[in-house]
Design an enzyme around this catalytic site. Sequence first.
Site, PDB file in Angstrom:
ATOM      1  N   GLY A   1      34.134  59.271 -19.745  1.00 17.43           N
ATOM      2  CA  GLY A   1      33.947  60.527 -20.495  1.00 17.43           C
ATOM      3  C   GLY A   1      34.087  60.292 -21.989  1.00 17.43           C
TER       4      GLY A   1
ATOM      5  N   ARG B   1      28.699  56.708 -16.897  1.00 15.02           N
ATOM      6  CA  ARG B   1      29.430  56.048 -15.811  1.00 15.02           C
ATOM      7  C   ARG B   1      28.412  55.183 -15.072  1.00 15.02           C
ATOM      8  NH1 ARG B   1      32.106  61.128 -16.040  1.00 15.02           N
ATOM      9  NH2 ARG B   1      34.188  60.771 -16.880  1.00 15.02           N
TER      10      ARG B   1
ATOM     11  N   ASP C   1      40.905  53.985 -17.842  1.00 11.21           N
ATOM     12  CA  ASP C   1      41.347  52.914 -16.940  1.00 11.21           C
ATOM     13  C   ASP C   1      40.189  52.278 -16.176  1.00 11.21           C
ATOM     14  OD1 ASP C   1      41.024  55.231 -15.453  1.00 11.21           O
ATOM     15  OD2 ASP C   1      42.572  54.692 -14.005  1.00 11.21           O
TER      16      ASP C   1
ATOM     17  N   THR D   1      40.142  58.260 -23.905  1.00 10.26           N
ATOM     18  CA  THR D   1      40.008  59.282 -22.851  1.00 10.26           C
ATOM     19  C   THR D   1      40.930  60.433 -23.200  1.00 10.26           C
ATOM     20  OG1 THR D   1      40.478  59.854 -20.552  1.00 10.26           O
ATOM     21  CG2 THR D   1      41.649  57.953 -21.409  1.00 10.26           C
TER      22      THR D   1
ATOM     23  N   ASP E   1      42.347  62.246 -21.153  1.00  8.16           N
ATOM     24  CA  ASP E   1      43.277  62.535 -20.048  1.00  8.16           C
ATOM     25  C   ASP E   1      44.709  62.051 -20.272  1.00  8.16           C
ATOM     26  OD1 ASP E   1      40.990  63.499 -18.865  1.00  8.16           O
ATOM     27  OD2 ASP E   1      40.695  61.789 -17.538  1.00  8.16           O
TER      28      ASP E   1
ATOM     29  N   ASP F   1      45.996  59.322 -19.217  1.00 10.07           N
ATOM     30  CA  ASP F   1      46.437  58.936 -17.875  1.00 10.07           C
ATOM     31  C   ASP F   1      46.729  57.439 -17.752  1.00 10.07           C
ATOM     32  OD1 ASP F   1      43.814  58.178 -18.225  1.00 10.07           O
ATOM     33  OD2 ASP F   1      43.109  58.880 -16.284  1.00 10.07           O
TER      34      ASP F   1
ATOM     35  N   ARG G   1      41.682  65.277 -15.280  1.00 10.80           N
ATOM     36  CA  ARG G   1      41.485  64.586 -13.998  1.00 10.80           C
ATOM     37  C   ARG G   1      42.792  64.591 -13.200  1.00 10.80           C
ATOM     38  NH1 ARG G   1      38.127  58.974 -13.518  1.00 10.80           N
ATOM     39  NH2 ARG G   1      36.994  59.897 -15.233  1.00 10.80           N
TER      40      ARG G   1
HETATM   41  P1  ADP Z   1      37.381  56.029 -17.471  1.00  7.98           P
HETATM   42  O1  ADP Z   1      37.034  54.734 -18.088  1.00  7.98           O
HETATM   43  O2  ADP Z   1      37.512  57.147 -18.443  1.00  7.98           O
HETATM   44  O3  ADP Z   1      38.556  55.925 -16.505  1.00  7.98           O
HETATM   45  P2  ADP Z   1      35.669  56.081 -15.142  1.00  7.98           P
HETATM   46  O4  ADP Z   1      36.795  55.932 -14.168  1.00  7.98           O
HETATM   47  O5  ADP Z   1      34.590  57.049 -14.797  1.00  7.98           O
HETATM   48  O6  ADP Z   1      36.137  56.488 -16.604  1.00  7.98           O
HETATM   49  O7  ADP Z   1      35.048  54.623 -15.334  1.00  7.98           O
HETATM   50  C1  ADP Z   1      34.024  54.399 -16.261  1.00  7.98           C
HETATM   51  C2  ADP Z   1      33.186  53.240 -15.810  1.00  7.98           C
HETATM   52  O8  ADP Z   1      33.989  52.057 -15.759  1.00  7.98           O
HETATM   53  C3  ADP Z   1      32.610  53.361 -14.414  1.00  7.98           C
HETATM   54  O9  ADP Z   1      31.453  54.152 -14.358  1.00  7.98           O
HETATM   55  C4  ADP Z   1      32.297  51.920 -14.110  1.00  7.98           C
HETATM   56  O10 ADP Z   1      31.146  51.488 -14.795  1.00  7.98           O
HETATM   57  C5  ADP Z   1      33.494  51.220 -14.727  1.00  7.98           C
HETATM   58  N1  ADP Z   1      34.529  51.012 -13.709  1.00  7.98           N
HETATM   59  C6  ADP Z   1      35.351  51.941 -13.166  1.00  7.98           C
HETATM   60  N2  ADP Z   1      36.165  51.394 -12.245  1.00  7.98           N
HETATM   61  C7  ADP Z   1      35.836  50.087 -12.186  1.00  7.98           C
HETATM   62  C8  ADP Z   1      36.302  48.975 -11.401  1.00  7.98           C
HETATM   63  N3  ADP Z   1      37.274  49.100 -10.491  1.00  7.98           N
HETATM   64  N4  ADP Z   1      35.717  47.778 -11.611  1.00  7.98           N
HETATM   65  C9  ADP Z   1      34.724  47.619 -12.513  1.00  7.98           C
HETATM   66  N5  ADP Z   1      34.259  48.625 -13.282  1.00  7.98           N
HETATM   67  C10 ADP Z   1      34.785  49.843 -13.124  1.00  7.98           C
HETATM   68  O1  F6P Z   2      37.983  61.589 -18.114  1.00 14.20           O
HETATM   69  C1  F6P Z   2      37.683  62.684 -18.934  1.00 14.20           C
HETATM   70  C2  F6P Z   2      37.256  63.859 -18.087  1.00 14.20           C
HETATM   71  O2  F6P Z   2      36.919  64.931 -18.937  1.00 14.20           O
HETATM   72  C3  F6P Z   2      38.257  64.324 -17.039  1.00 14.20           C
HETATM   73  O3  F6P Z   2      39.260  65.114 -17.610  1.00 14.20           O
HETATM   74  C4  F6P Z   2      37.353  65.053 -16.096  1.00 14.20           C
HETATM   75  O4  F6P Z   2      37.904  65.119 -14.798  1.00 14.20           O
HETATM   76  C5  F6P Z   2      36.113  64.231 -16.113  1.00 14.20           C
HETATM   77  O5  F6P Z   2      36.091  63.533 -17.348  1.00 14.20           O
HETATM   78  C6  F6P Z   2      34.867  65.059 -16.011  1.00 14.20           C
HETATM   79  O6  F6P Z   2      33.764  64.236 -16.060  1.00 14.20           O
HETATM   80  P1  F6P Z   2      32.280  64.806 -16.182  1.00 14.20           P
HETATM   81  O7  F6P Z   2      32.149  65.410 -17.546  1.00 14.20           O
HETATM   82  O8  F6P Z   2      31.406  63.627 -15.981  1.00 14.20           O
HETATM   83  O9  F6P Z   2      32.152  65.830 -15.088  1.00 14.20           O
END
Ligand code: ADP
Ligand code: F6P
Length: 350
Positions: free
Chosen positions: A12, A79, A110, A132, A134, A136, A178
């Site tokens: 995000g 993502r 993360d 982020t 969040d 988190d 989240r």
């Molecule tokens: P954030 O980075 O804010 O936690 P996401 O969890 O949606 O957001 O992860 C963002 C992107 O990071 C994912 O769409 C993917 O490309 C990559 N990613 C997430 N988890 C993994 C993982 N376990 N291993 C490799 N890449 C990952």
């Molecule tokens: O990680 C940031 C965040 O805004 C979370 O708080 C929320 O759950 C998620 O992204 C929403 O993602 P999207 O905008 O793709 O629905």
Amino acid sequence: MIKKIGILTSGGDAPGMNAAIMSVARCAAYNGIQLLGIKRGYNGLLGLSDNPDDDIQMLDIETVLDIADQRGTFLRTARCDEFKKPEVQRQCADNLRKLDVDALVVIGGDGSFQGAMHLCELGMPCVGIPGTIDNDLGFTESTLGYDTAVNVCVEAVRSIRATSRSHDRPAVVQVMGRNAGDIAMRTAMATGAEMVVVPEMEWDVDDYAKRLNELIAKGNTRATLVIGEHCFHRMKEFDWRKFLNDHGKTIYPGEAITSERLASILKRKCGGIEARATVIGYTQRGAQATAYDSAFAFEAGHLAVQLLNRGVTNQAIGMRHGRVFSMPFADALSMKKPFNRELYDLINTL
Ligand code: ADP
Ligand code: F6P
């Protein structure tokens, strides 16, 4: 010798991401390092986005000079589920090498850091800047965008409370985060909200109806309940569909509970008081970064380039005691975020 750094934003978008890109660009230029922008997260490295022709762009100072105070992320974000596959990660590392990239800065949460850690294991040096809203991530006191998101929510709740007061109506306000209740908790504390529900804690709708009834009995007909978006997963068993259907609201099978439906339940459990719901939504992510987030971005961008230039890699950057620091991705990602139960109870009791 690092000659070219790549940079991407992933997950995000978060206020402060542009300030971080700008800071990395300034520091790279100062050290005579080229900076390559990769757009739309890991998708941009794989040619998987809808705009592959626009995904790779050299970032000189002139290009990014004015982006620090722009909202969103200049590099776009996305993502990329494909990237979780080891063979796709190998492809990404190869693509970076083909672009003559010596090291990568990943700005994200993360999930994005997990991805960066895998790239490091494949021999591509990476450093992560926590972007982020969040908050988190257990290893850092704050993430880029969190302070801004909280300030947006606080401003919104203050306005909602003014109208709640004018009309004697309680409010349910849904914030993002989240699986982390940090935005909800901080917003509730900062606004004097009388109730908070977070995804970390199981909760019972009857306890909140009881609390609201007690507040109403004491003359508070305009209380605020702040809820973290994923809190409904932790709602104690309650047949809310039947309850609302029995109380004059038609709910069809398969429909999900929402903050609006929660407000309807509270209305029907609290003598018909007109509880209203607001979802704050993307105003939290698309806001202008606060001074705190912008300054954090400045320091983090500088540290990211310094680390890579010194050959220190596999590092997550965080904030501790008000200053940036770094630690290995694996250690950072294994740290669980503590939840402050004492503050949660205080908000819901006082
Ligand atoms: P954030 O980075 O804010 O936690 P996401 O969890 O949606 O957001 O992860 C963002 C992107 O990071 C994912 O769409 C993917 O490309 C990559 N990613 C997430 N988890 C993994 C993982 N376990 N291993 C490799 N890449 C990952
Ligand atoms: O990680 C940031 C965040 O805004 C979370 O708080 C929320 O759950 C998620 O992204 C929403 O993602 P999207 O905008 O793709 O629905």
